[in-house]
Write a protein that holds these residues in place. Sequence first.
Motif, mmCIF file in Angstrom:
data_model
loop_
_atom_site.group_PDB
_atom_site.id
_atom_site.type_symbol
_atom_site.label_atom_id
_atom_site.label_comp_id
_atom_site.label_asym_id
_atom_site.label_seq_id
_atom_site.Cartn_x
_atom_site.Cartn_y
_atom_site.Cartn_z
ATOM 1 N N LYS A 76 47.588 42.322 33.813
ATOM 2 C CA LYS A 76 47.968 42.965 33.280
ATOM 3 C C LYS A 76 49.343 42.957 33.133
ATOM 4 C CE LYS A 76 49.105 48.278 35.226
ATOM 5 N NZ LYS A 76 47.775 49.536 34.409
ATOM 6 N N SER A 77 49.814 43.178 32.008
ATOM 7 C CA SER A 77 51.282 42.990 31.185
ATOM 8 C C SER A 77 51.746 44.020 29.999
ATOM 9 C CB SER A 77 51.440 41.454 31.034
ATOM 10 O OG SER A 77 52.842 41.435 31.101
ATOM 11 N N LYS A 78 52.993 44.256 30.364
ATOM 12 C CA LYS A 78 53.768 45.468 29.053
ATOM 13 C C LYS A 78 54.119 43.493 28.143
ATOM 14 C CE LYS A 78 53.587 49.721 29.167
ATOM 15 N NZ LYS A 78 52.747 50.133 28.395
ATOM 16 N N ASP A 79 54.435 43.142 28.891
ATOM 17 C CA ASP A 79 55.062 41.684 27.763
ATOM 18 C C ASP A 79 55.098 40.575 28.328
ATOM 19 O OD1 ASP A 79 55.749 40.914 30.666
ATOM 20 O OD2 ASP A 79 58.139 42.128 30.805
ATOM 21 N N LEU A 80 53.734 39.741 28.098
ATOM 22 C CA LEU A 80 53.244 38.919 28.414
ATOM 23 C C LEU A 80 54.078 37.850 29.623
ATOM 24 C CD1 LEU A 80 52.823 38.245 24.299
ATOM 25 C CD2 LEU A 80 50.473 38.795 26.095
ATOM 26 N N MET A 81 54.677 38.669 29.984
ATOM 27 C CA MET A 81 55.393 37.912 31.636
ATOM 28 C C MET A 81 55.336 38.179 32.488
ATOM 29 S SD MET A 81 59.473 37.041 29.067
ATOM 30 C CE MET A 81 59.723 38.690 29.552
ATOM 31 N N ASN A 82 55.291 39.347 32.490
ATOM 32 C CA ASN A 82 55.251 39.597 33.759
ATOM 33 C C ASN A 82 53.980 40.865 34.162
ATOM 34 O OD1 ASN A 82 58.205 39.759 34.986
ATOM 35 N ND2 ASN A 82 58.691 40.463 33.169
ATOM 36 N N TRP A 83 52.894 39.714 34.873
ATOM 37 C CA TRP A 83 51.685 40.104 35.587
ATOM 38 C C TRP A 83 51.365 40.804 36.971
ATOM 39 C CZ3 TRP A 83 48.464 39.543 31.751
ATOM 40 C CH2 TRP A 83 48.894 40.043 29.940
ATOM 41 N N LYS A 84 50.351 41.369 36.419
ATOM 42 C CA LYS A 84 50.487 42.173 37.917
ATOM 43 C C LYS A 84 48.481 42.762 37.603
ATOM 44 C CE LYS A 84 49.566 47.113 39.873
ATOM 45 N NZ LYS A 84 50.719 48.129 39.959
ATOM 46 N N PHE A 85 48.378 41.674 39.217
ATOM 47 C CA PHE A 85 46.835 41.887 39.445
ATOM 48 C C PHE A 85 46.766 43.210 40.354
ATOM 49 C CE2 PHE A 85 43.652 41.886 42.599
ATOM 50 C CZ PHE A 85 42.399 41.102 42.564
ATOM 51 N N VAL A 86 44.788 44.349 38.931
ATOM 52 C CA VAL A 86 44.826 44.936 39.047
ATOM 53 C C VAL A 86 43.391 45.039 39.630
ATOM 54 C CG1 VAL A 86 46.329 45.662 37.625
ATOM 55 C CG2 VAL A 86 43.972 45.254 36.916
ATOM 56 N N GLY A 87 42.524 44.487 40.117
ATOM 57 C CA GLY A 87 41.311 43.989 41.149
ATOM 58 C C GLY A 87 40.548 43.715 40.274
ATOM 59 N N TYR A 88 39.130 43.666 40.657
ATOM 60 C CA TYR A 88 37.580 43.141 39.924
ATOM 61 C C TYR A 88 37.253 44.286 39.566
ATOM 62 C CZ TYR A 88 39.738 39.364 43.595
ATOM 63 O OH TYR A 88 40.280 38.386 43.634
ATOM 64 N N CYS A 89 36.304 43.935 38.173
ATOM 65 C CA CYS A 89 35.563 44.528 37.616
ATOM 66 C C CYS A 89 34.506 45.199 38.403
ATOM 67 C CB CYS A 89 34.532 43.972 36.271
ATOM 68 S SG CYS A 89 36.659 43.197 34.908
ATOM 69 N N LYS A 90 34.096 46.588 38.348
ATOM 70 C CA LYS A 90 33.078 47.023 38.821
ATOM 71 C C LYS A 90 32.156 47.062 37.550
ATOM 72 C CE LYS A 90 33.813 49.664 42.463
ATOM 73 N NZ LYS A 90 34.190 51.281 42.655
ATOM 74 N N PHE A 91 30.741 46.631 37.352
ATOM 75 C CA PHE A 91 29.480 47.041 36.618
ATOM 76 C C PHE A 91 28.280 47.247 37.298
ATOM 77 C CE2 PHE A 91 31.737 43.169 36.259
ATOM 78 C CZ PHE A 91 32.129 42.398 34.737
ATOM 79 N N ASP A 92 28.463 48.717 36.286
ATOM 80 C CA ASP A 92 27.490 49.293 36.785
ATOM 81 C C ASP A 92 27.354 50.179 37.733
ATOM 82 O OD1 ASP A 92 25.927 49.367 34.382
ATOM 83 O OD2 ASP A 92 24.762 47.451 35.369
ATOM 84 N N GLY A 93 29.121 50.051 38.041
ATOM 85 C CA GLY A 93 29.143 51.015 39.528
ATOM 86 C C GLY A 93 29.235 50.397 40.432
ATOM 87 N N ILE A 94 28.785 48.777 40.781
ATOM 88 C CA ILE A 94 28.891 47.988 41.312
ATOM 89 C C ILE A 94 29.503 46.551 41.995
ATOM 90 C CG2 ILE A 94 27.431 46.128 42.580
ATOM 91 C CD1 ILE A 94 24.769 47.826 41.678
ATOM 92 N N GLY A 95 30.665 46.390 42.907
ATOM 93 C CA GLY A 95 30.858 45.624 43.173
ATOM 94 C C GLY A 95 32.748 45.562 43.407
ATOM 95 N N GLY A 96 33.958 45.045 42.392
ATOM 96 C CA GLY A 96 34.646 45.265 42.376
ATOM 97 C C GLY A 96 35.697 44.893 43.641
ATOM 98 N N THR A 97 34.741 43.590 44.248
ATOM 99 C CA THR A 97 35.573 43.355 45.276
ATOM 100 C C THR A 97 35.070 41.620 45.448
ATOM 101 O OG1 THR A 97 33.355 42.737 46.381
ATOM 102 C CG2 THR A 97 34.210 44.950 46.992
ATOM 103 N N LYS A 98 35.935 40.526 45.915
ATOM 104 C CA LYS A 98 36.310 39.452 45.456
ATOM 105 C C LYS A 98 34.708 38.651 45.702
ATOM 106 C CE LYS A 98 37.411 38.283 50.168
ATOM 107 N NZ LYS A 98 38.412 37.001 51.944
ATOM 108 N N ASP A 99 33.458 38.960 45.896
ATOM 109 C CA ASP A 99 32.706 38.687 47.308
ATOM 110 C C ASP A 99 31.581 39.557 45.919
ATOM 111 O OD1 ASP A 99 33.512 35.810 48.614
ATOM 112 O OD2 ASP A 99 33.570 37.989 49.834
ATOM 113 N N MET A 100 31.112 39.297 45.252
ATOM 114 C CA MET A 100 30.018 39.840 43.870
ATOM 115 C C MET A 100 28.855 39.443 44.339
ATOM 116 S SD MET A 100 31.588 41.564 41.852
ATOM 117 C CE MET A 100 30.336 42.091 40.612
ATOM 118 N N PRO A 101 27.442 40.802 43.841
ATOM 119 C CA PRO A 101 25.587 40.591 44.327
ATOM 120 C C PRO A 101 25.457 39.705 43.065
ATOM 121 C CG PRO A 101 26.611 42.447 44.126
ATOM 122 C CD PRO A 101 27.626 42.004 43.673
#
Length: 344
Positions: A76-101
């Motif tokens: 995410k970014s406020k200005d389109l220039m400086n971006w911050k990694f905020v994680g991986y999506c959880k789907f139906d409460g599952i996941g959120g990690t670098k390896d998904m089921p």
Amino acid sequence: MKKTFLYIILLLNAVTVSAQNREAVPAPLFSDPNYYGSCDPEIIYNPADKYYYIYYTSRRATIENLFTATPVGVIKSKDLMNWKFVGYCKFDGIGGTKDMPATFWAPAIIADKNELHMFVTWKPDTTTAKGPWGGPAKIVHYKTALNNPVNGWIKVADMHDSTYNSLDATVYKKNDTVHVWFKGKKAGEKKNELFHVVSTDMKNWKASGFSKSDVFNEAATGQPFEEAPYIFQWKNKYYMLTDPHKGLMVYESSDSENWKYQGIILKDSGTRKLDNSRARHCSVIVKDNRAFIFYHVEPWRDYDSGIGIPKQPISNRRAVLQMAELKIKAGKISCNRNEAIKIN
């Protein structure tokens, strides 16, 4: 006195250069911090927190199984220039990690009322038993509240039944109707089509036929292959960009139905850091009537050999995200990827 004046001038010049550097968009824009396989960026503005978000396929580029068990990464970014990694999506409460089921690719996202809606390529396969890309896929619709853009994704529905094998959705809203396009084919068929479905409530979807005119039409474009359609509106026209793995193909339309082929952009290598290969799977944000394109680049991939990426060395597979600005010249979209981008 002269020495003091010269010192002041040099100091002012240094401050000016420093400010200019801070104002320029960095290249590369981002690289995934775990597997370094940032691909298929989808940019969206979230009106709830006033951040821009990029959702991307996080290929597992530094291991053998790079295309499956992949999550959707988020920055995410406020200005389109400086971006911050905020994680991986959880789907139906599952996941959120670098390896998904399960395997998730190429999210298409739209904000509607108080929600974000994602149309993502999904497949249950997490191994290469059915090939390096896994087995058949489908487009799945998820949604989340605007204030929970990473962990709140809940499944709404499959966009089609298992008789279709599909990938790479794009979504946009025209008047009160939401349009979703995706590439796919029926079981047993060899030819891919560009399917089009519409809805006024995000629940009931109606088939609206196949792509018309030049899109997915080799006779019109000279290209036998393309994927990753992306549609956006700019300067009173609609544009579609697709990925033939040879740069990005450009189409224009006055009604978002009938498409005219313009040509290919971003095929030639750029001079910015790690922007030295053809642009791949993209999305666009229009801000203050300027159009900024986000795409991934595989800087180490050997395209000339004709060897598919699964058979190339692991060191060739990493990918980064880049950003450039689109312009219209002589009525057609162009892009000089070497230009420094400054955003006021």
